[in-house]
Design a protein around this motif. Sequence first.
Motif, PDB file in Angstrom:
ATOM      1  N   UNK A 104       0.824  -1.212   0.000  1.00 35.31           N
ATOM      2  CA  UNK A 104       0.000   0.000   0.000  1.00 35.31           C
ATOM      3  C   UNK A 104       0.850   1.251   0.000  1.00 35.31           C
ATOM      4  N   UNK A 105       2.188   1.082  -0.163  1.00 33.85           N
ATOM      5  CA  UNK A 105       3.071   2.248  -0.195  1.00 33.85           C
ATOM      6  C   UNK A 105       2.736   3.111  -1.393  1.00 33.85           C
ATOM      7  N   UNK A 106       2.650   4.430  -1.200  1.00 41.16           N
ATOM      8  CA  UNK A 106       2.343   5.343  -2.295  1.00 41.16           C
ATOM      9  C   UNK A 106       3.523   5.420  -3.252  1.00 41.16           C
ATOM     10  N   UNK A 107       3.243   5.666  -4.530  1.00 38.46           N
ATOM     11  CA  UNK A 107       4.340   5.945  -5.458  1.00 38.46           C
ATOM     12  C   UNK A 107       5.087   7.193  -5.022  1.00 38.46           C
ATOM     13  N   UNK A 108       6.379   7.236  -5.351  1.00 33.74           N
ATOM     14  CA  UNK A 108       7.199   8.363  -4.896  1.00 33.74           C
ATOM     15  C   UNK A 108       6.691   9.695  -5.430  1.00 33.74           C
ATOM     16  N   UNK A 109       6.164   9.684  -6.691  1.00 36.90           N
ATOM     17  CA  UNK A 109       5.686  10.952  -7.240  1.00 36.90           C
ATOM     18  C   UNK A 109       4.475  11.455  -6.476  1.00 36.90           C
ATOM     19  N   UNK A 110       3.651  10.538  -5.914  1.00 38.76           N
ATOM     20  CA  UNK A 110       2.487  10.957  -5.134  1.00 38.76           C
ATOM     21  C   UNK A 110       2.935  11.574  -3.821  1.00 38.76           C
ATOM     22  N   UNK A 132       4.426   9.862   6.126  1.00 39.05           N
ATOM     23  CA  UNK A 132       5.234   9.592   4.937  1.00 39.05           C
ATOM     24  C   UNK A 132       5.374   8.101   4.664  1.00 39.05           C
ATOM     25  N   UNK A 133       4.821   7.259   5.526  1.00 42.99           N
ATOM     26  CA  UNK A 133       4.983   5.819   5.392  1.00 42.99           C
ATOM     27  C   UNK A 133       3.762   5.110   4.854  1.00 42.99           C
ATOM     28  N   UNK A 134       3.840   3.789   4.759  1.00 47.54           N
ATOM     29  CA  UNK A 134       2.737   3.001   4.189  1.00 47.54           C
ATOM     30  C   UNK A 134       1.497   2.943   5.063  1.00 47.54           C
ATOM     31  N   UNK A 185       4.225  15.165  -4.233  1.00 50.49           N
ATOM     32  CA  UNK A 185       3.246  16.217  -4.389  1.00 50.49           C
ATOM     33  C   UNK A 185       2.352  16.402  -3.199  1.00 50.49           C
ATOM     34  N   UNK A 186       2.574  15.607  -2.156  1.00 53.39           N
ATOM     35  CA  UNK A 186       1.681  15.675  -0.993  1.00 53.39           C
ATOM     36  C   UNK A 186       2.363  16.452   0.123  1.00 53.39           C
ATOM     37  N   UNK A 187       1.704  17.426   0.674  1.00 53.14           N
ATOM     38  CA  UNK A 187       2.242  18.210   1.793  1.00 53.14           C
ATOM     39  C   UNK A 187       1.666  17.666   3.082  1.00 53.14           C
ATOM     40  N   UNK A 188       2.539  17.105   3.913  1.00 50.74           N
ATOM     41  CA  UNK A 188       2.031  16.546   5.163  1.00 50.74           C
ATOM     42  C   UNK A 188       1.786  17.663   6.155  1.00 50.74           C
ATOM     43  N   UNK A 244      13.764   8.177   5.537  1.00 52.94           N
ATOM     44  CA  UNK A 244      14.253   6.798   5.524  1.00 52.94           C
ATOM     45  C   UNK A 244      13.486   5.944   6.530  1.00 52.94           C
ATOM     46  N   UNK A 245      13.261   6.487   7.713  1.00 48.69           N
ATOM     47  CA  UNK A 245      12.559   5.740   8.756  1.00 48.69           C
ATOM     48  C   UNK A 245      11.119   5.445   8.365  1.00 48.69           C
ATOM     49  N   UNK A 246      10.507   6.325   7.577  1.00 49.20           N
ATOM     50  CA  UNK A 246       9.112   6.147   7.172  1.00 49.20           C
ATOM     51  C   UNK A 246       8.929   4.888   6.335  1.00 49.20           C
ATOM     52  N   UNK A 247       9.974   4.461   5.620  1.00 48.79           N
ATOM     53  CA  UNK A 247       9.863   3.282   4.752  1.00 48.79           C
ATOM     54  C   UNK A 247      10.004   1.978   5.528  1.00 48.79           C
ATOM     55  N   UNK A 248      10.440   2.071   6.777  1.00 49.56           N
ATOM     56  CA  UNK A 248      10.656   0.880   7.597  1.00 49.56           C
ATOM     57  C   UNK A 248       9.467   0.654   8.526  1.00 49.56           C
TER      58      UNK A 248
END
Length: 457
Positions: free
Chosen positions: A129-135, A189-191, A138-141, A161-165
């Motif tokens: 369910x991880x978003x594509x990097x381009x999405x 920023x994570x899944x 363009x997203x402002x958290x 980096x931590x968001x991907x783990x």
Amino acid sequence: MTQTERRARSGGPDVLIVDDEDDIRELLELTLLRLGLASDGAATLAEARQLLGGRRYRLCLTDMRLPDGDGLELVRYISENIRDLPVAVITAFGSMDNAVTALKAGAFDYLAKPVSIDQLRALVKSVFSVRPKEEDAGRKDSSSLIGDSPAMVQVRSLIEKLARSQAPVFISGESGSGKERAARMIHELGPRAAAPFVAVNCGAIPENLMESEFFGARKGAFTGADSDREGFFQAAHGGTLFLDEVGDLPLPMQVKLLRAIQEKKFRRLGDTAETAVDVRILSATHQNLKAMVEASRFRQDLFYRLNVIELRMPTLRERIEDIPGLAEILLDRLAESSGQPVAKLSQDAVDALKAYSFPGNVRELENVLERALALSSGELIHAEDLLLDPSDVGEAHPAAPAEPGGAALQDYLDKVERHAIEDALEKSGGNRTAAARSLGVTFRSLRYRLERLGMKE
């Protein structure tokens, strides 16, 4: 059905399974197939590397023990050579040390043997369910950390980096330095961004209610439990559980929390069956947990489970160059919330803020500016409007020498300060801690002011 047939039916391999036990590989392959995912299998480290060299996978599951090496070697190989490939380790039941070591080496998550189908599904869901990097680009958290100083650039880079783990992250730093903002940013920023983010202040929960608050309770489990209720773990299922001020947890609760984190299961009060849970744990405290471990006030095993990766939030003193930009943004927000015109800082006010030590960090900066807005007579804030504590001013901004008429100005400032303190104490019923909080100063700072002004405590 052969492995080739499975790939043909689902359009290509998505997952690489590395395990030397045929029956475990077969079970995992069938489970993944039901989820619509094809897989390749490897029995050795060498086979795994060969497959990784020729195909592109979206997830790797590896056992810790392999005939020609161990899963950690594969984790490190993938971390160094295929950085966008999440890898999860399969570890023997109770071997949490191996799992923690793998997470530190770069593993995305872990599964304990015997592998729970529910946990495997949750892991797969979080990966795919991880978003594509381009999405993401363009997203402002909503909780971005502001500042262009080297310290903040480094923090934001590490957060990405931590968001991907899925590894537990321990966020250290002084009060007001942005620990919860960092935790929310890791989540957003994570899944797990679409799932709940549950923030818990561990120091604000009465000890006798902690277990029911964390794990929930069935109706009738204790006096007053007139209906089933879910706890923080259930509320955060699929998402992130942020344990703020985790150092305030009493030792008995630390034991229960440790087990829930290790086994990914918990038991509600009054329940006989355990409930599986899928949460990512982030924690924070302003206290020195290592010192608390040495003093036997915090369990060492829980500390190692929480502190797989540490993120240290810099103090405002360590990023002085960010203060003018932060102040401008905060003043804009304050003006928007109050409906007043946007105020600006004079150069002497900027210099005073940059010389101040800010024991309360960004939170104190916001309180100082809010108070200055109330005290200033126009839309330009001067240094004297800030009412900064002289005991917390650094050497970069020494006290100005006395000028003619300075005594009268000081008398006026003392009068304003005394009135503000008296008003805060009255509103807080004499509670100095609450009064300090409402004034936007530390307790130590308020005590200093009381002594300097000769006010009775």
